[in-house]
Write a protein that holds these residues in place. Structure first.
Motif, mmCIF file in Angstrom:
data_model
loop_
_atom_site.group_PDB
_atom_site.id
_atom_site.type_symbol
_atom_site.label_atom_id
_atom_site.label_comp_id
_atom_site.label_asym_id
_atom_site.label_seq_id
_atom_site.Cartn_x
_atom_site.Cartn_y
_atom_site.Cartn_z
ATOM 1 N N ILE A 1 0.851 -1.185 0.000
ATOM 2 C CA ILE A 1 0.000 0.000 0.000
ATOM 3 C C ILE A 1 0.887 1.235 0.000
ATOM 4 O O ILE A 1 1.903 1.284 0.690
ATOM 5 C CB ILE A 1 -0.946 -0.006 1.214
ATOM 6 C CG1 ILE A 1 -1.928 -1.184 1.103
ATOM 7 C CG2 ILE A 1 -1.704 1.311 1.326
ATOM 8 C CD1 ILE A 1 -2.902 -1.300 2.267
ATOM 9 N N PHE A 2 0.489 2.258 -0.763
ATOM 10 C CA PHE A 2 1.314 3.450 -0.897
ATOM 11 C C PHE A 2 0.424 4.663 -1.154
ATOM 12 O O PHE A 2 -0.795 4.546 -1.326
ATOM 13 C CB PHE A 2 2.319 3.275 -2.043
ATOM 14 C CG PHE A 2 1.696 2.789 -3.332
ATOM 15 C CD1 PHE A 2 1.150 3.675 -4.247
ATOM 16 C CD2 PHE A 2 1.633 1.426 -3.610
ATOM 17 C CE1 PHE A 2 0.567 3.214 -5.422
ATOM 18 C CE2 PHE A 2 1.054 0.963 -4.790
ATOM 19 C CZ PHE A 2 0.524 1.859 -5.695
ATOM 20 N N GLY A 3 1.046 5.824 -1.152
ATOM 21 C CA GLY A 3 0.319 7.051 -1.449
ATOM 22 C C GLY A 3 0.247 7.996 -0.270
ATOM 23 O O GLY A 3 0.512 7.641 0.877
ATOM 24 N N SER A 4 -0.165 9.225 -0.562
ATOM 25 C CA SER A 4 -0.198 10.277 0.453
ATOM 26 C C SER A 4 -1.237 10.026 1.539
ATOM 27 O O SER A 4 -1.124 10.562 2.645
ATOM 28 C CB SER A 4 -0.485 11.624 -0.222
ATOM 29 O OG SER A 4 -1.745 11.590 -0.895
ATOM 30 N N ALA A 5 -2.259 9.236 1.264
ATOM 31 C CA ALA A 5 -3.316 8.996 2.254
ATOM 32 C C ALA A 5 -2.777 8.395 3.542
ATOM 33 O O ALA A 5 -3.323 8.641 4.618
ATOM 34 C CB ALA A 5 -4.379 8.072 1.660
#
Length: 273
Positions: A105-109
């Motif tokens: 899982i990745f990303g700014s969230a």
């Protein structure tokens, strides 16, 4: 798309897995030895399963723990992949069948970076006269003599080196085996914990170099493993004398040779915790 707390992937996983519903009824056999009437008309899922069973087309899932665990793992990863894409600023991808992790899982969230989410499945130990209080066998957290021991190395079957993950989390499914149901699973419970919180000081296998979890159900739920801190967990298992067999050594030598051709990436000659 929903907004989430950017710092609490563990909390998001716990809340999201709380809505997971085990819906694997069995395996469809596409044909039978007798002629069957078509079309088959059902009023709901339960009616469909009943009719398929009566027609001899609904076969039970395997009882063998590893095979059943694989089915459950795929189902849970599918579920989480579907939920992650609904979160603004988050992305995910599935890992390889025998690699690590099961889900990245990745990303700014979730604060940026990459997060390793591994799905583990364990059967409750069957007791005749009282409720089960532990798993049938010890859950494996990591392979101790490869990916964990050399955290700056990207091993085959992985997206990136162990150290490159901002966090590591385990989604642990605990079930009771039901011999009478084609779905085989009863009372599925999903627990989410950082691996160090449920880690033991025991290997999960007498023949393989695996780091094992505690076996008590309450300990798994509460995250009360055998280590008081993440640092203590890493100190203990860093010092553990894992065996490096010929196949692992050959694989490591190959990685070192490939890395030595890049002046910007020094070869991993020692474990680097």
């Amino acid at each position: 798309m929903s907004q989430v707390d950017a710092t609490d992937l563990c909390g998001w996983l716990r809340a999201t897995c709380g809505s997971y519903s085990y819906q694997l009824t069995g395996v469809l056999r596409s044909s039978n030895t007798v002629d069957l009437a078509w079309p088959l008309i059902a009023i709901d899922a339960a009616d469909l399963a009943s009719q398929l069973a009566d027609r001899g087309q609904l076969m039970p899932l395997p009882k063998e723990p590893a095979a059943l665990a694989n089915v459950l793992e795929v189902s849970i990863v599918d579920f989480l992949l579907d939920r992650v894409v609904r979160v603004a600023g988050a992305g995910a991808r599935r890992g390889t069948e025998r690699g690590y992790p099961d889900l990245e899982i990745f990303g700014s969230a979730f604060g940026g970076g990459f997060h390793a989410v591994d799905v583990k499945i364990a059967q409750r130990k069957v007791l005749k006269r009282k409720a089960s209080t532990q798993t049938q066998s010890r859950i494996t957290l990591y392979t101790g003599n490869t990916y964990f021991r050399y955290p700056d190395v990207q091993w085959p079957g992985t997206f990136r080196a162990f150290r490159e993950y901002a966090s590591h989390l385990d989604v642990v499914g605990i079930y009771t085996l039901d011999d009478t149901s084609p779905g085989r699973v009863r009372d599925l419970e999903i627990i989410v914990q950082p691996p160090w919180r449920i880690a033991s000081k025991q290997r999960s296998s007498t023949t393989r170099e695996y780091i094992g979890a505690v076996m008590g159900l309450e300990d798994l739920r509460s995250g009360t493993g055998e280590f008081s801190s993440e640092a203590e967990f890493y100190r203990f298992w860093k010092a553990y004398k894992f065996k490096i067999g010929p196949a692992v050594q050959h694989q490591l030598d190959k990685i070192i040779a490939e890395r030595s051709s890049s002046p910007d990436t020094p070869p991993p000659t020692e474990p680097l915790f």
